[in-house]
Design an enzyme around this catalytic site. Structure first.
Site, PDB file in Angstrom:
ATOM      1  N   SER A 113      42.756  -0.065  10.616  1.00 47.56           N
ATOM      2  CA  SER A 113      42.344   1.348  10.596  1.00 47.56           C
ATOM      3  C   SER A 113      40.842   1.459  10.803  1.00 47.56           C
ATOM      4  O   SER A 113      40.368   2.300  11.580  1.00 47.56           O
ATOM      5  CB  SER A 113      42.683   1.988   9.246  1.00 47.56           C
ATOM      6  OG  SER A 113      43.956   1.598   8.802  1.00 47.56           O
ATOM      7  N   SER A 114      40.083   0.605  10.115  1.00 44.57           N
ATOM      8  CA  SER A 114      38.622   0.674  10.177  1.00 44.57           C
ATOM      9  C   SER A 114      38.091   0.302  11.551  1.00 44.57           C
ATOM     10  O   SER A 114      36.959   0.632  11.890  1.00 44.57           O
ATOM     11  CB  SER A 114      38.006  -0.266   9.139  1.00 44.57           C
ATOM     12  OG  SER A 114      38.621  -0.070   7.903  1.00 44.57           O
ATOM     13  N   TYR A 125      51.550  -4.575   6.504  1.00 40.47           N
ATOM     14  CA  TYR A 125      50.413  -3.670   6.228  1.00 40.47           C
ATOM     15  C   TYR A 125      50.996  -2.367   5.690  1.00 40.47           C
ATOM     16  O   TYR A 125      51.565  -1.576   6.431  1.00 40.47           O
ATOM     17  CB  TYR A 125      49.604  -3.465   7.506  1.00 40.47           C
ATOM     18  CG  TYR A 125      48.401  -2.543   7.381  1.00 40.47           C
ATOM     19  CD1 TYR A 125      47.964  -2.045   6.158  1.00 40.47           C
ATOM     20  CD2 TYR A 125      47.668  -2.184   8.510  1.00 40.47           C
ATOM     21  CE1 TYR A 125      46.858  -1.211   6.061  1.00 40.47           C
ATOM     22  CE2 TYR A 125      46.561  -1.348   8.429  1.00 40.47           C
ATOM     23  CZ  TYR A 125      46.166  -0.873   7.202  1.00 40.47           C
ATOM     24  OH  TYR A 125      45.077  -0.036   7.124  1.00 40.47           O
ATOM     25  N   LYS A 128      49.386  -6.566   2.822  1.00 41.27           N
ATOM     26  CA  LYS A 128      48.110  -5.892   2.583  1.00 41.27           C
ATOM     27  C   LYS A 128      48.481  -4.562   1.974  1.00 41.27           C
ATOM     28  O   LYS A 128      49.103  -3.719   2.625  1.00 41.27           O
ATOM     29  CB  LYS A 128      47.366  -5.696   3.906  1.00 41.27           C
ATOM     30  CG  LYS A 128      46.197  -4.750   3.814  1.00 41.27           C
ATOM     31  CD  LYS A 128      45.415  -4.799   5.097  1.00 41.27           C
ATOM     32  CE  LYS A 128      44.764  -3.476   5.457  1.00 41.27           C
ATOM     33  NZ  LYS A 128      44.252  -2.695   4.366  1.00 41.27           N
ATOM     34  N   GLY A 155      43.945  -3.204  -0.719  1.00 38.19           N
ATOM     35  CA  GLY A 155      43.333  -2.425   0.369  1.00 38.19           C
ATOM     36  C   GLY A 155      42.419  -1.299  -0.062  1.00 38.19           C
ATOM     37  O   GLY A 155      41.810  -0.653   0.785  1.00 38.19           O
ATOM     38  N   ILE A 199      41.162  -6.648   1.526  1.00 38.23           N
ATOM     39  CA  ILE A 199      40.768  -6.347   2.904  1.00 38.23           C
ATOM     40  C   ILE A 199      40.215  -4.935   2.882  1.00 38.23           C
ATOM     41  O   ILE A 199      40.926  -4.014   2.429  1.00 38.23           O
ATOM     42  CB  ILE A 199      41.982  -6.413   3.856  1.00 38.23           C
ATOM     43  CG1 ILE A 199      42.579  -7.828   3.884  1.00 38.23           C
ATOM     44  CG2 ILE A 199      41.597  -5.969   5.260  1.00 38.23           C
ATOM     45  CD1 ILE A 199      43.933  -7.935   4.583  1.00 38.23           C
ATOM     46  N   SER A 236      37.101  -1.816   4.354  1.00 38.09           N
ATOM     47  CA  SER A 236      36.053  -1.361   5.278  1.00 38.09           C
ATOM     48  C   SER A 236      34.658  -1.537   4.697  1.00 38.09           C
ATOM     49  O   SER A 236      33.725  -1.909   5.411  1.00 38.09           O
ATOM     50  CB  SER A 236      36.279   0.117   5.612  1.00 38.09           C
ATOM     51  OG  SER A 236      36.152   0.898   4.430  1.00 38.09           O
TER      52      SER A 236
HETATM   53  C1  HMN Z   1      41.918  -1.414   7.716  1.00 42.95           C
HETATM   54  O1  HMN Z   1      43.082  -1.531   8.108  1.00 42.95           O
HETATM   55  O2  HMN Z   1      40.993  -1.244   8.472  1.00 42.95           O
HETATM   56  C2  HMN Z   1      41.554  -1.445   6.270  1.00 42.95           C
HETATM   57  O3  HMN Z   1      41.901  -2.632   5.694  1.00 42.95           O
HETATM   58  C3  HMN Z   1      42.034  -0.316   5.522  1.00 42.95           C
HETATM   59  C4  HMN Z   1      41.413  -0.327   4.141  1.00 42.95           C
HETATM   60  O4  HMN Z   1      42.449  -0.299   3.213  1.00 42.95           O
HETATM   61  C5  HMN Z   1      40.500   0.856   4.018  1.00 42.95           C
HETATM   62  N1  HMN Z   1      41.291   2.058   4.171  1.00 42.95           N
HETATM   63  C6  HMN Z   1      41.005   2.949   5.103  1.00 42.95           C
HETATM   64  O5  HMN Z   1      39.989   2.920   5.766  1.00 42.95           O
HETATM   65  C7  HMN Z   1      41.973   4.050   5.279  1.00 42.95           C
HETATM   66  C8  HMN Z   1      39.712   0.836   2.728  1.00 42.95           C
HETATM   67  O6  HMN Z   1      38.831  -0.240   2.816  1.00 42.95           O
HETATM   68  C9  HMN Z   1      38.941   2.137   2.523  1.00 42.95           C
HETATM   69  O7  HMN Z   1      38.157   2.436   3.662  1.00 42.95           O
HETATM   70  C10 HMN Z   1      38.031   2.063   1.308  1.00 42.95           C
HETATM   71  O8  HMN Z   1      38.763   1.665   0.189  1.00 42.95           O
HETATM   72  C11 HMN Z   1      37.346   3.405   1.043  1.00 42.95           C
HETATM   73  O9  HMN Z   1      38.293   4.364   0.627  1.00 42.95           O
END
Ligand code: HMN
Length: 292
Positions: free
Chosen positions: A47-48, A136, A164, A188, A205, A207
């Site tokens: 997602s990131s 995921y 994840k 996550g 995992i 962002s």
């Molecule tokens: C991804 O797939 O890029 C990430 O691993 C997703 C991750 O769970 C992030 N979720 C989203 O961006 C929706 C989190 O790191 C999130 O950005 C963070 O906890 C802030 O809310």
């Protein structure tokens, strides 16, 4: 197989104004993750990485470029899930040939699919390569919920090494941990890293590890050692950062933090909006106050 436990950045991807990948910027983001954030691995095209806004050629470009830059320095997980199952299979084969340590695939979303359809989706991707698969699970974005019994069915395949888990259901997470002691769990939600670590996850995992990796590594280590109060002190700091980042726009602001640090992190791909320059001073203050 490599030990895939640990903290992974969900890799941010720098884009230019036309939505093309800025490779030199991406190289800098990767080096920052390895040398400064000190992460154990990268989760690529999640997602990131704005993956669901990209075409197949761009997804392949990113998989290839990241592997070339990283080599074997850190572990690499390739997110290949797609609503186009043919594309998911193509990407799974591609990332496996490049040498990615594991595949991962988001649950198929948008259309309300039955569990059997979801199972078929995973089986199709898994059977296409000899690589391992990490489910995921991110129900707040996909709308797809999976029960513990359904997880059990998906995990029957030995190639499915874990999940994840981006959900705040700590009861389900605890049940999962107890029931599948030999499977891996990556948490996550960066803002709940302490709670996840205490519940027994094997890694995380996220962002924000792109910019706040060392503090997050410390949170994870302390919580795992049972030093919960100390871990929470750092989680409070991390969550001050996360709260501000969410207020200003998640991926835009993380990229802006990197830019303040001299990294050409580019912009987000449209339709995501760019960072509002009027807010730059707030980002500079965040970087300074929290030593990002
Ligand atoms: C991804 O797939 O890029 C990430 O691993 C997703 C991750 O769970 C992030 N979720 C989203 O961006 C929706 C989190 O790191 C999130 O950005 C963070 O906890 C802030 O809310």
């Amino acid at each position: 197989m490599k030990d895939l436990k640990g903290l992974y950045s969900a890799l941010l991807i720098p884009f230019d104004e036309n939505g093309e990948v800025k490779e030199e910027g991406l190289r800098q983001v990767i080096e920052h993750n390895i040398n400064v954030s000190k992460i154990d691995g990268l989760y690529v095209n999640g997602s990131s990485g704005e993956n669901f806004l990209l075409n197949t050629a761009q997804k392949k470009q990113i998989f290839k470029f990241v592997k070339e830059v990283v080599g074997d320095r850190v572990k690499l997980i390739a997110q290949v899930g797609s609503l186009d199952l043919n594309e998911a299979v193509e990407l799974a084969k591609y990332a496996t040939e490049l040498g990615y340590d594991s595949l991962s695939a988001v649950t198929p979303f948008y259309y309300p699919l039955s569990f059997n359809e979801i199972k078929h989706y995973y089986k199709t991707i898994i059977d296409a390569t000899d690589n391992s698969m990490i489910l995921y699970y991110i129900p707040f974005l996909t709308g797809v919920k999976i029960s513990l019994d359904q997880f059990a069915e998906l995990l029957e395949d030995e190639k499915v090494i874990g999940v994840k888990y981006t959900a705040a259901d700590f009861y389900q997470l605890e049940r999962f941990r107890k029931r599948f002691p030999n499977k891996l769990i990556w948490s996550g939600f960066d803002e709940m890293l302490v709670q996840a670590a205490i519940t027994g996850v094997d890694g995380a995992i996220g962002s924000t590890y792109n910019v706040n990796g060392q503090r997050s590594q410390e949170i994870f280590r302390l919580a795992k050692e049972g030093k919960v109060a100390e871990a929470y002190e750092l989680q409070h700091e991390a969550n001050d950062v996360i709260e501000k980042v969410l207020e200003l726009g998640l991926y835009q602001t993380l990229k802006e933090i990197l830019k303040v640090k001299g990294i050409d992190a580019g912009t987000c791909k449209k339709p995501m909006k760019s960072f509002d320059p009027a807010k730059l001073a707030e980002v500079e203050k965040l970087v300074k106050d929290y030593n990002l």
